[in-house]
Design a protein around this motif. Structure first.
Motif, mmCIF file in Angstrom:
data_model
loop_
_atom_site.group_PDB
_atom_site.id
_atom_site.type_symbol
_atom_site.label_atom_id
_atom_site.label_comp_id
_atom_site.label_asym_id
_atom_site.label_seq_id
_atom_site.Cartn_x
_atom_site.Cartn_y
_atom_site.Cartn_z
ATOM 1 N N SER A 8 0.848 -1.186 0.000
ATOM 2 C CA SER A 8 0.000 0.000 0.000
ATOM 3 C C SER A 8 0.885 1.239 0.000
ATOM 4 N N GLY A 9 0.704 2.073 -1.006
ATOM 5 C CA GLY A 9 1.458 3.310 -1.118
ATOM 6 C C GLY A 9 0.733 4.515 -0.569
ATOM 7 N N SER A 10 -0.260 4.301 0.266
ATOM 8 C CA SER A 10 -1.009 5.422 0.827
ATOM 9 C C SER A 10 -0.327 5.988 2.071
ATOM 10 N N ILE A 73 0.384 -3.851 -6.091
ATOM 11 C CA ILE A 73 0.770 -2.480 -5.782
ATOM 12 C C ILE A 73 -0.502 -1.646 -5.761
ATOM 13 N N GLY A 74 -0.826 -1.076 -4.611
ATOM 14 C CA GLY A 74 -2.005 -0.232 -4.484
ATOM 15 C C GLY A 74 -1.617 1.180 -4.105
ATOM 16 N N THR A 75 -2.279 2.141 -4.730
ATOM 17 C CA THR A 75 -1.965 3.536 -4.466
ATOM 18 C C THR A 75 -3.186 4.420 -4.636
ATOM 19 N N SER A 83 1.122 7.765 -5.660
ATOM 20 C CA SER A 83 1.577 8.586 -4.536
ATOM 21 C C SER A 83 3.090 8.775 -4.519
ATOM 22 N N GLY A 84 3.505 9.916 -4.012
ATOM 23 C CA GLY A 84 4.925 10.200 -3.835
ATOM 24 C C GLY A 84 5.560 9.232 -2.856
ATOM 25 N N LYS A 87 6.406 6.242 -4.776
ATOM 26 C CA LYS A 87 7.548 6.587 -5.628
ATOM 27 C C LYS A 87 8.846 6.533 -4.836
ATOM 28 N N SER A 88 8.835 7.039 -3.603
ATOM 29 C CA SER A 88 10.063 7.039 -2.797
ATOM 30 C C SER A 88 10.543 5.611 -2.530
ATOM 31 N N LEU A 89 9.603 4.670 -2.330
ATOM 32 C CA LEU A 89 10.001 3.280 -2.128
ATOM 33 C C LEU A 89 10.522 2.675 -3.430
ATOM 34 N N LEU A 90 9.775 2.850 -4.511
ATOM 35 C CA LEU A 90 10.197 2.268 -5.784
ATOM 36 C C LEU A 90 11.578 2.761 -6.193
ATOM 37 N N ASP A 91 11.881 4.019 -5.880
ATOM 38 C CA ASP A 91 13.192 4.586 -6.206
ATOM 39 C C ASP A 91 14.324 3.923 -5.422
ATOM 40 N N LEU A 92 14.020 3.371 -4.255
ATOM 41 C CA LEU A 92 15.047 2.735 -3.430
ATOM 42 C C LEU A 92 15.276 1.265 -3.771
ATOM 43 N N LEU A 93 14.377 0.676 -4.513
ATOM 44 C CA LEU A 93 14.529 -0.730 -4.874
ATOM 45 C C LEU A 93 15.547 -0.868 -6.001
ATOM 46 N N PRO A 94 16.162 -2.037 -6.120
ATOM 47 C CA PRO A 94 17.066 -2.255 -7.249
ATOM 48 C C PRO A 94 16.335 -2.035 -8.577
#
Length: 185
Positions: A8-10, A73-75, A83-84, A87-94
């Motif tokens: 959950s990206g909320s 993936i829910g947002t 959601s930002g 995005k912040s999590l996805l940016d940290l993943l490989p």
């Protein structure tokens, strides 16, 4: 069955998006899947905002992605995009964290004007991260998700039917993929 990571990206602790995902998690568990739920908002903000790839919480989440056969993936949709926080999590993943994964994208929002956010904002990112199969997702209007005084979740019948259909399709793809992989080992 398959190992599923449900994200959950909320940013909201009373999120309809998160409640909807947890409802779908239960549905997938009843189908025999092993589901791990992740609320991105519970991760340390300093790790997310500071892009701390080595933070223990981020390392742990990265491992959850690696172990999953499938990812939900829910947002919520804000300003026509996911959601930002997500995005912040996805940016940290490989870069290729979703390689070999089947992904189900889901979104919630206040208006049908945002219905294409899955296809135009989220799907390209998931694809660039190597997802082997992104099943058709679903956009649910906020007004179709209600929470009663007893905390019971109610989904409008049309949305409930559509969500069950996309979730069942995701489950079937995962089950078939898991069976094929098991047969080749």
């Amino acid at each position: 069955m398959a190992a599923i990571l449900s994200v959950s990206g909320s940013p909201s602790p009373t999120s309809r998006t998160a409640r909807l995902l947890r409802h779908l998690d239960d549905h997938l568990r009843r189908q025999g899947h092993d589901v791990t739920s992740l609320e991105v908002r519970t991760l340390p903000p300093d790790a997310l905002l500071g892009a701390d790839f080595r933070h223990p919480a981020i390392v742990e989440v990265t491992a959850l992605f690696e172990q999953a056969d499938g990812v939900v993936i829910g947002t919520p949709v804000y300003k026509a995009a996911y959601s930002g926080l997500l995005k912040s999590l996805l940016d940290l993943l490989p870069q290729y964290a979703l390689t070999g994964k089947t992904v189900l994208p889901l979104a919630t929002g206040g208006s049908t004007a945002h219905v294409l956010a899955i296809d135009y904002a989220l799907r390209p990112v998931l694809s660039s991260m190597g997802a082997s199969h992104i099943v058709p997702g679903w956009f649910t209007l906020d007004k179709d998700i209600t929470v009663g005084d007893d905390e019971a979740l109610t989904i409008a019948p049309g949305s409930a039917e559509a969500l069950a259909e996309v979730t069942d399709r995701f489950s079937t793809v995962l089950s078939n993929r898991t069976a094929v992989l098991a047969a080749t080992e």
